[in-house]
Design a protein around this motif. Structure first.
Motif, PDB file in Angstrom:
ATOM      1  N   GLU A  85     -28.879 -39.424 -78.729  1.00 23.04           N
ATOM      2  CA  GLU A  85     -28.963 -37.999 -78.417  1.00 23.04           C
ATOM      3  C   GLU A  85     -30.419 -37.573 -78.342  1.00 23.04           C
ATOM      4  O   GLU A  85     -31.202 -37.844 -79.238  1.00 23.04           O
ATOM      5  N   TYR A  86     -30.716 -36.910 -77.269  1.00 17.69           N
ATOM      6  CA  TYR A  86     -32.051 -36.393 -77.064  1.00 17.69           C
ATOM      7  C   TYR A  86     -31.991 -34.877 -77.162  1.00 17.69           C
ATOM      8  O   TYR A  86     -30.935 -34.295 -77.380  1.00 17.69           O
ATOM      9  N   GLU A  87     -33.110 -34.225 -76.966  1.00 14.49           N
ATOM     10  CA  GLU A  87     -33.089 -32.769 -77.025  1.00 14.49           C
ATOM     11  C   GLU A  87     -32.194 -32.230 -75.917  1.00 14.49           C
ATOM     12  O   GLU A  87     -31.897 -32.922 -74.945  1.00 14.49           O
ATOM     13  N   ASP A  88     -31.734 -30.989 -76.090  1.00 18.37           N
ATOM     14  CA  ASP A  88     -30.813 -30.387 -75.135  1.00 18.37           C
ATOM     15  C   ASP A  88     -31.363 -30.463 -73.716  1.00 18.37           C
ATOM     16  O   ASP A  88     -32.546 -30.243 -73.484  1.00 18.37           O
ATOM     17  N   HIS A  89     -30.469 -30.776 -72.800  1.00 16.30           N
ATOM     18  CA  HIS A  89     -30.841 -30.914 -71.396  1.00 16.30           C
ATOM     19  C   HIS A  89     -29.710 -30.333 -70.559  1.00 16.30           C
ATOM     20  O   HIS A  89     -28.545 -30.654 -70.781  1.00 16.30           O
ATOM     21  N   ALA A  90     -30.023 -29.477 -69.630  1.00 13.90           N
ATOM     22  CA  ALA A  90     -29.025 -28.911 -68.731  1.00 13.90           C
ATOM     23  C   ALA A  90     -29.114 -29.621 -67.384  1.00 13.90           C
ATOM     24  O   ALA A  90     -30.184 -29.674 -66.782  1.00 13.90           O
ATOM     25  N   THR A 126     -19.474 -32.243 -59.700  1.00 12.08           N
ATOM     26  CA  THR A 126     -20.175 -33.212 -60.539  1.00 12.08           C
ATOM     27  C   THR A 126     -21.374 -32.576 -61.223  1.00 12.08           C
ATOM     28  O   THR A 126     -21.976 -31.642 -60.707  1.00 12.08           O
ATOM     29  N   THR A 127     -21.691 -33.115 -62.390  1.00 10.20           N
ATOM     30  CA  THR A 127     -22.917 -32.715 -63.090  1.00 10.20           C
ATOM     31  C   THR A 127     -23.952 -33.834 -63.004  1.00 10.20           C
ATOM     32  O   THR A 127     -24.957 -33.798 -63.695  1.00 10.20           O
ATOM     33  N   THR A 128     -23.673 -34.821 -62.157  1.00 13.45           N
ATOM     34  CA  THR A 128     -24.633 -35.914 -61.942  1.00 13.45           C
ATOM     35  C   THR A 128     -24.921 -36.039 -60.446  1.00 13.45           C
ATOM     36  O   THR A 128     -24.571 -37.034 -59.822  1.00 13.45           O
ATOM     37  N   PRO A 129     -25.560 -35.020 -59.868  1.00 15.29           N
ATOM     38  CA  PRO A 129     -25.767 -35.048 -58.413  1.00 15.29           C
ATOM     39  C   PRO A 129     -26.622 -36.220 -57.936  1.00 15.29           C
ATOM     40  O   PRO A 129     -26.529 -36.604 -56.772  1.00 15.29           O
TER      41      PRO A 129
END
Length: 155
Positions: A85-90, A126-129
């Motif tokens: 887990e890394y810092e929050d990423h949108a 998708t959230t992985t364009p």
């Protein structure tokens, strides 16, 4: 506990959760070859990895380097890169239209008399364009039936 006993216990622990996940997926209606799941702990898969690694070594493609191994203190196991887990990423989300083609071996339906030939499209979200350029297919459940979506301009 010997190393062999420890590994057997780990395999049994993993198999327990494979069974739980398999039953949950079946309950949700996910289609799959549930009698032969893809498991990285299967001996055939492990043998294929060792054979491939042997070919890499023979071709001089293996070298020694340094890379951190992330460790979960709670689970007492190494973490895969995706589990860290890394810092929050949108991530941006997008809708994409994919052209639909008839299945192999099927002839396209004829358009009704007077109806223009319409393109058939499949809409995905998708959230992985960044993966879109490498997409090869959109998969559906084998019993999925599609219905025409009314046009926004229809009266």
């Amino acid at each position: 506990m010997s190393v062999a006993d420890f590994r057997r216990a780990c395999r049994a622990y993993a198999a327990k959760f494979v069974d739980i996940q398999r039953n949950d997926f079946r309950r949700l209606g996910v289609a799959g070859d549930w009698s032969q799941p893809y498991l990285t702990m299967s001996y055939g898969y492990q043998a294929a990895i060792i054979r491939a690694r042997g070919r890499f070594v023979e071709q001089g493609m293996v070298y020694k380097g340094k890379k951190p191994v992330h460790w979960c203190i709670h689970c007492r196991t190494a973490l895969a890169e995706a589990e860290v887990e890394y810092e929050d990423h949108a991530s941006p989300s997008i809708y994409v239209e994919f052209p639909a083609r008839p299945r192999v071996g099927r002839r396209p339906r004829r358009a009704r008399a007077g109806a223009g030939r319409r393109r058939r499209l499949v809409l995905i979200w998708t959230t992985t364009p960044w993966t879109i350029p490498s997409n090869l297919a959109v998969a559906f459940h084998p019993t999925c039936r599609t219905a025409p979506i009314p046009s926004a301009t229809a009266s």
